[in-house]
Design a protein around this motif. Structure first.
Motif, PDB file in Angstrom:
ATOM      1  N   LEU A 144       0.854  -1.182   0.000  1.00 26.08           N
ATOM      2  CA  LEU A 144       0.000   0.000   0.000  1.00 26.08           C
ATOM      3  C   LEU A 144       0.894   1.238   0.000  1.00 26.08           C
ATOM      4  O   LEU A 144       1.735   1.407   0.879  1.00 26.08           O
ATOM      5  CB  LEU A 144      -0.902   0.017   1.228  1.00 26.08           C
ATOM      6  CG  LEU A 144      -1.795   1.251   1.379  1.00 26.08           C
ATOM      7  CD1 LEU A 144      -2.778   1.373   0.232  1.00 26.08           C
ATOM      8  CD2 LEU A 144      -2.523   1.227   2.717  1.00 26.08           C
ATOM      9  N   THR A 145       0.703   2.095  -0.999  1.00 25.19           N
ATOM     10  CA  THR A 145       1.501   3.315  -1.123  1.00 25.19           C
ATOM     11  C   THR A 145       0.618   4.533  -0.879  1.00 25.19           C
ATOM     12  O   THR A 145      -0.388   4.731  -1.566  1.00 25.19           O
ATOM     13  CB  THR A 145       2.152   3.415  -2.509  1.00 25.19           C
ATOM     14  OG1 THR A 145       2.973   2.261  -2.729  1.00 25.19           O
ATOM     15  CG2 THR A 145       3.001   4.671  -2.623  1.00 25.19           C
ATOM     16  N   ILE A 146       0.984   5.322   0.116  1.00 25.05           N
ATOM     17  CA  ILE A 146       0.322   6.582   0.446  1.00 25.05           C
ATOM     18  C   ILE A 146       1.415   7.608   0.721  1.00 25.05           C
ATOM     19  O   ILE A 146       2.416   7.293   1.367  1.00 25.05           O
ATOM     20  CB  ILE A 146      -0.582   6.448   1.683  1.00 25.05           C
ATOM     21  CG1 ILE A 146      -1.620   5.339   1.495  1.00 25.05           C
ATOM     22  CG2 ILE A 146      -1.290   7.769   1.992  1.00 25.05           C
ATOM     23  CD1 ILE A 146      -2.430   5.042   2.749  1.00 25.05           C
ATOM     24  N   ARG A 147       1.261   8.817   0.216  1.00 24.83           N
ATOM     25  CA  ARG A 147       2.260   9.877   0.414  1.00 24.83           C
ATOM     26  C   ARG A 147       3.646   9.454  -0.081  1.00 24.83           C
ATOM     27  O   ARG A 147       4.665   9.861   0.456  1.00 24.83           O
ATOM     28  CB  ARG A 147       2.351  10.279   1.891  1.00 24.83           C
ATOM     29  CG  ARG A 147       1.135  10.985   2.423  1.00 24.83           C
ATOM     30  CD  ARG A 147       1.244  11.284   3.896  1.00 24.83           C
ATOM     31  NE  ARG A 147       2.414  12.062   4.242  1.00 24.83           N
ATOM     32  CZ  ARG A 147       2.398  13.208   4.940  1.00 24.83           C
ATOM     33  NH1 ARG A 147       1.240  13.688   5.373  1.00 24.83           N
ATOM     34  NH2 ARG A 147       3.502  13.859   5.225  1.00 24.83           N
ATOM     35  N   GLY A 148       3.688   8.587  -1.076  1.00 24.93           N
ATOM     36  CA  GLY A 148       4.960   8.117  -1.602  1.00 24.93           C
ATOM     37  C   GLY A 148       5.647   7.093  -0.738  1.00 24.93           C
ATOM     38  O   GLY A 148       6.773   6.678  -1.028  1.00 24.93           O
ATOM     39  N   ILE A 149       4.987   6.632   0.330  1.00 29.32           N
ATOM     40  CA  ILE A 149       5.549   5.647   1.258  1.00 29.32           C
ATOM     41  C   ILE A 149       4.827   4.322   1.044  1.00 29.32           C
ATOM     42  O   ILE A 149       3.593   4.271   1.006  1.00 29.32           O
ATOM     43  CB  ILE A 149       5.379   6.106   2.714  1.00 29.32           C
ATOM     44  CG1 ILE A 149       6.077   7.441   2.939  1.00 29.32           C
ATOM     45  CG2 ILE A 149       5.903   5.048   3.691  1.00 29.32           C
ATOM     46  CD1 ILE A 149       5.713   8.102   4.252  1.00 29.32           C
ATOM     47  N   THR A 150       5.585   3.247   0.924  1.00 28.00           N
ATOM     48  CA  THR A 150       5.005   1.936   0.670  1.00 28.00           C
ATOM     49  C   THR A 150       5.248   1.013   1.862  1.00 28.00           C
ATOM     50  O   THR A 150       6.377   0.877   2.335  1.00 28.00           O
ATOM     51  CB  THR A 150       5.604   1.303  -0.597  1.00 28.00           C
ATOM     52  OG1 THR A 150       5.351   2.169  -1.714  1.00 28.00           O
ATOM     53  CG2 THR A 150       4.986  -0.056  -0.869  1.00 28.00           C
ATOM     54  N   ASN A 151       4.165   0.391   2.331  1.00 28.74           N
ATOM     55  CA  ASN A 151       4.243  -0.590   3.412  1.00 28.74           C
ATOM     56  C   ASN A 151       3.383  -1.797   3.066  1.00 28.74           C
ATOM     57  O   ASN A 151       2.371  -1.664   2.371  1.00 28.74           O
ATOM     58  CB  ASN A 151       3.742   0.009   4.732  1.00 28.74           C
ATOM     59  CG  ASN A 151       4.702   1.020   5.322  1.00 28.74           C
ATOM     60  OD1 ASN A 151       5.859   0.714   5.573  1.00 28.74           O
ATOM     61  ND2 ASN A 151       4.214   2.236   5.537  1.00 28.74           N
TER      62      ASN A 151
END
Length: 209
Positions: free
Chosen positions: A132-139
């Motif tokens: 899941l990528t949000i705000r350019g951050i993927t976790n």
């Protein structure tokens, strides 16, 4: 706040017997029935109540293989600025969600969930893991998925699959930890979706009712 939701998305997972097995026997393209899909994030507000946010603007690539789930593709993109809904008279709250405290949609107007693994032992329940990528951050995110029903839709005869999915994320993992822990860092994800087989026939996308 997580959208893995993905939704919906979930579908690629499971195997189940059906009278029209040929329609489900190999990877095939499905689409969201958006009249019957809900993607929701929920959290605890100051210990007083549980609040919720709905994600309403999304598109997905759903190539589902019910016999060999690992061959499936689930890739869902969420458009956030206009795709966040929390009920009537919530304009101020939605503006805050779009700000730097949360989704920072001026710089990152989209979120994306891409499934990376599917697991099931009984063809009815299982897990879908994805990035899941949000705000350019993927976790990574894991959703518990249940196949509710798989059959031709009674109104259209289009092969249809219905799923429920649940998961938990920490919004701070995406740099959205504003007001935590007073407002819970832990966010529950709830997805209810109906997916319709894409066909070349006119009017075969799925029921409107």
């Amino acid at each position: 706040m997580k959208t893995a939701f993905a939704a919906a998305s979930l579908a690629a997972l499971l195997t189940a017997p059906m009278t029209v097995a040929d329609a489900f026997a190999e990877p095939a393209e499905y689409e969201f029935d958006k009249n019957h899909t809900t993607i929701r994030a929920s959290w605890v507000h100051l210990g007083f109540s549980r609040q919720a946010l709905h994600f309403t603007d999304y598109e997905g690539v759903l190539l589902l293989d019910f016999e060999e789930p690992e061959n499936s593709t689930v890739d869902v993109t969420f458009t956030l600025p206009e795709g966040l809904w929390a009920g009537a008279n919530q304009e101020r709250f939605i503006a805050h969600l779009n700000s730097d405290d949360f989704f920072l949609t001026a710089e990152y107007p989209q979120a994306r969930f891409v499934a990376t693994a599917f697991e099931t032992e009984d063809g009815q329940t299982g897990t879908m893991t994805g990035d899941l990528t949000i705000r350019g951050i993927t976790n990574p995110v894991t959703l518990e998925v249940e196949l509710n029903k798989r059959a031709p839709h009674p109104f259209s005869e289009v092969p249809t699959a219905g799923f429920s999915a649940r998961g938990t994320v920490l919004r701070s993992d995406w740099n959205m930890g504003y007001a935590a822990p007073a407002v819970s860092d832990e966010v529950e994800i709830y997805i209810e979706t109906e997916l319709s087989l894409v066909t070349d026939e006119d009017g075969a996308e799925g029921a409107d009712e």
